[in-house]
Design a protein around this motif. Structure first.
Motif, short mmCIF file in Angstrom:
data_model
loop_
_atom_site.label_atom_id
_atom_site.label_comp_id
_atom_site.label_asym_id
_atom_site.label_seq_id
_atom_site.Cartn_x
_atom_site.Cartn_y
_atom_site.Cartn_z
N THR B 55 0.81 -1.18 0.16
CA THR B 55 0.08 0.08 -0.03
C THR B 55 0.88 1.18 -0.04
OG1 THR B 55 -0.39 -0.52 2.47
CG2 THR B 55 -2.26 -0.65 1.00
N GLY B 56 1.77 1.47 0.93
CA GLY B 56 2.82 2.54 0.87
C GLY B 56 3.40 2.95 -0.46
N PRO B 57 4.28 1.89 -1.00
CA PRO B 57 4.58 2.03 -2.38
C PRO B 57 3.79 2.47 -3.27
CG PRO B 57 5.73 0.27 -1.25
CD PRO B 57 4.59 0.77 -0.11
N VAL B 58 2.52 1.85 -3.29
CA VAL B 58 1.74 2.17 -4.42
C VAL B 58 0.90 3.63 -4.24
CG1 VAL B 58 -0.65 1.20 -5.12
CG2 VAL B 58 1.15 -0.36 -4.94
N VAL B 59 0.79 3.74 -3.11
CA VAL B 59 0.15 5.47 -2.88
C VAL B 59 1.09 6.57 -3.10
CG1 VAL B 59 -0.38 6.94 -1.00
CG2 VAL B 59 -1.57 4.65 -1.11
N ARG B 60 2.28 6.09 -2.81
CA ARG B 60 3.62 7.14 -3.05
C ARG B 60 3.66 7.05 -4.81
NH1 ARG B 60 6.13 5.01 1.51
NH2 ARG B 60 5.90 6.88 3.12
N GLU B 61 3.53 6.09 -5.28
CA GLU B 61 3.57 6.02 -6.64
C GLU B 61 2.57 6.61 -7.65
OE1 GLU B 61 4.15 2.00 -8.52
OE2 GLU B 61 4.28 2.85 -10.49
N ALA B 62 1.37 6.66 -7.06
CA ALA B 62 0.29 7.18 -7.73
C ALA B 62 0.36 8.65 -7.73
CB ALA B 62 -1.00 6.73 -6.89
N LEU B 63 0.84 9.09 -6.51
CA LEU B 63 0.98 10.54 -6.20
C LEU B 63 1.87 11.34 -7.07
CD1 LEU B 63 0.76 10.97 -2.33
CD2 LEU B 63 -0.79 12.05 -4.05
N ALA B 64 3.16 10.29 -7.31
CA ALA B 64 4.26 10.87 -8.04
C ALA B 64 4.12 10.67 -9.41
CB ALA B 64 5.50 9.88 -7.55
N LYS B 65 3.12 9.84 -10.07
CA LYS B 65 2.71 9.92 -11.34
C LYS B 65 1.75 10.77 -11.51
CE LYS B 65 3.56 4.96 -13.05
NZ LYS B 65 3.06 3.73 -13.27
#
Lengths: 219, 365
Positions: B55-65
């Protein structure tokens, strides 16, 4: 440094706030399996009482088990979410260690219920961990600890163990804060730990998975 | 309004940022298919463990993208039902932590509502489909759900079930038949591929519950029928395997499409919308589009990325709740049941006004 500590690895939900190693506020309740709905309101209550905001916290100390798999994940997920938002550090603390915190005795046996007649156990002797976190049946526990010198046992499940059967000299310390992992104990352990970017639960026992038997759809 | 959506109800960890008009700024899906493949289905405890890691990495990636910081997002939406409770809890607690830590509003979203409005999402390069709007008849077909709904608006209280499966979901039947045929999990896409090379008329399978009058489905019988054939004649090979797949797929998609348009007629609607992973099935899409053309009904099918489990549809359904002024608190719970009203009784036995309607079904095995 301001630390917020939480433990949801057992039926006890426990949260505490520290300001430079001084315990400022604590709330612990037997919430059974309702950690999901209870944890955030408990935190919100504690922050309202102290007037702190989530951004004031430098470090979140979290009980990573062993204990209830779901309970641990509730605590870890919540803290990881908060840390993602505020940039705070994360520190995971073993709940068996939390249970024994503050005791100076030579040998301390930490116990937590693992259900199905099993316990999570770890043993500390002269400051060193001599039994790392393990999951044993009650019989296995007394058999494996046979021959241990006088010891102190913590964790309320210790009251259900037949220590006399194998002539083990065990003194019970199962009153709070040594009944179940409490955030006030956990927070004290977290001051001198290294922070990590994420937390991995200490599950100890593998998930109970059974491979489905070749199911006969048609006879 | 920009909303961060989080989805962990089954075996995909998802996070996405979506704006009020349905524009998808980012949509990240981390699939666990490989993790569960060896078990032939989703193992809840393994799913929960993996969600927590992702969850943490996926949320960070969604914000970054999306090119955004968390403080630029207006709210957090999260799937809170229905699904595997242990898996849902990871997403719900993470979302609560993020919302509280960032001082943002939080809304819980029903996964099925997300599927039923996923057609409103606009991904890069996509334009709004012609004829899109409310009301419509929605056919939700996935590995966990199969049901028809009258959809009057994007919120749960505007969605009414018209009929659902009494037993297996259509996607579940695909997976189970694939397993019987020795095909790897997940079986849907594999059956679709084999079926395209087979002749559906060479093996006779009766379309399940195809009679007029009921909008309910049943897919466990046809699965057993395939298993019975395999038990007596062995797993067919080559062309025979393709023919069996074609026949099975034709029976299932035929019933789905037929009942979808029966529902359209009954509800006097002029548009249908698909949602859920099985709406990726090429034969189902073709049948629905063909029937729509014949009957003058607009057929709206989400893109593959929107049809399968994703967090963008959760963010969008969350926006619709937020626009009504709805928010949830820190005590939001994860539950296995949908919030949508359910009409269809699960399990076997007679229905209707018969005196036996509520009797305990007899085991005949």
């Amino acid at each position: 440094m301001r630390i917020a500590a939480l433990d949801t690895s057992t039926l006890l939900g426990s949260v505490a706030l520290f300001d430079h190693e001084v315990l400022v506020a604590e709330d612990s309740r037997r919430v059974s399996n309702a950690h999901g709905e209870a944890l955030l309101p408990m935190l919100q209550g504690l922050f309202a009482r102290t007037g702190w905001s989530p951004r004031d916290i430098d470090r979140w100390a979290v009980g990573i088990g062993p204990g209830s798999f779901t309970g641990i994940r509730i605590g870890v997920a919540t803290a990881q979410g908060i840390a993602l938002a505020t940039g705070a550090e994360l520190v995971g603390v073993n709940s068996l260690e939390t249970l024994a915190e503050g005791l100076e005795d030579t040998t301390v046996i930490s116990l937590l219920s693992a259900l199905r007649g099993e316990v999570f156990v770890s043993v500390r002797h002269e400051g060193a961990v001599v039994v790392p976190p393990s999951c044993w049946s009650l019989d296995e526990l007394t058999a494996r600890l046979e021959g241990f010198g006088p010891a102190v046992a913590v964790g309320e499940i210790a009251r259900s163990v037949d220590w006399g059967g194998r002539h083990l000299h065990v003194e019970l310390r199962t009153e709070p804060p040594h009944d179940l992992p409490r955030a006030s104990n956990l927070g004290r352990l977290a001051f001198n730990r290294l922070a990590s970017p994420w937390l991995e639960p200490l599950y100890v026992s593998a998930p109970h998975l059974t491979r489905p038997a070749a199911k006969v759809l048609v006879r | 309004m920009l909303v961060l959506g989080i989805e962990t109800s089954c075996d995909e960890t998802g996070a996405a940022v979506v704006s009020s008009d349905g524009t998808v700024l980012s949509d990240v899906v981390e699939s666990q298919v490989a993790l569960h493949a060896e078990w032939g289905g989703v193992v809840p405890e393994l799913a929960s463990r993996d969600h927590l890691r992702n969850t943490g990495p996926v949320v960070r990636e969604a914000l970054a993208k999306a090119g955004l910081r968390l403080d630029q997002v207006d709210a957090i939406a999260v799937t809170c039902r229905p699904g595997l409770v242990g898996a849902l809890l990871v997403g719900v607690q993470t979302a609560k932590g993020i919302a509280w830590g960032a001082g943002k509003p939080l809304v819980g979203v029903d996964h099925l509502v997300g599927h039923l409005v996923s057609v409103f999402l606009r991904r890069e390069g996509e334009t709004t489909q012609e004829g899109l709007g409310f009301p419509y008849v929605g056919l939700l077909v996935s590995g966990g759900h199969t049901a028809l709904y009258r959809v009057e608006g994007p919120c749960a209280d505007q969605i009414h079930e018209l009929g659902a499966t009494r037993d297996d979901a259509a996607g579940e039947a695909f997976d189970k038949v694939a397993k019987v045929l020795g095909l790897a999990y997940p079986g849907g896409p594999r059956i679709d591929r084999l079926a395209s090379e087979g002749d559906p008329l060479r093996v006779k399978l009766v379309p399940p519950m195809a009679r007029r009058g009921s909008l309910e489905f049943s897919f466990s019988g046809i699965k057993t029928e395939v298993a019975r054939r395999v038990a007596s004649g062995g797993v067919p090979q080559g062309d025979a395997l393709c023919d069996l797949c074609a026949s099975f797929q034709s029976a299932v998609t035929g019933v789905l499409a037929k009942k979808l348009f029966e529902a359209v007629e009954r509800e006097r609607m002029d548009r249908v919308v698909l949602g859920g992973g099985v709406s990726a099935n090429r034969e189902l899409r073709r049948r629905v589009e063909e029937l729509g053309r014949q009957k003058g009904i607009a057929t709206l099918v989400p893109s593959l990325a929107s049809a399968t489990d994703n967090a963008a549809m959760i963010a969008y359904a969350g926006i619709k709740r937020l626009e009504r002024g709805e928010v949830d608190g820190g005590d939001l719970v994860a539950t296995s049941e949908t919030v949508l009203e359910q009409l269809t009784r699960k399990g076997r036995g007679r229905r209707g006004s018969s005196p036996h309607a509520f009797s305990v079904p007899r085991r005949t095995e």
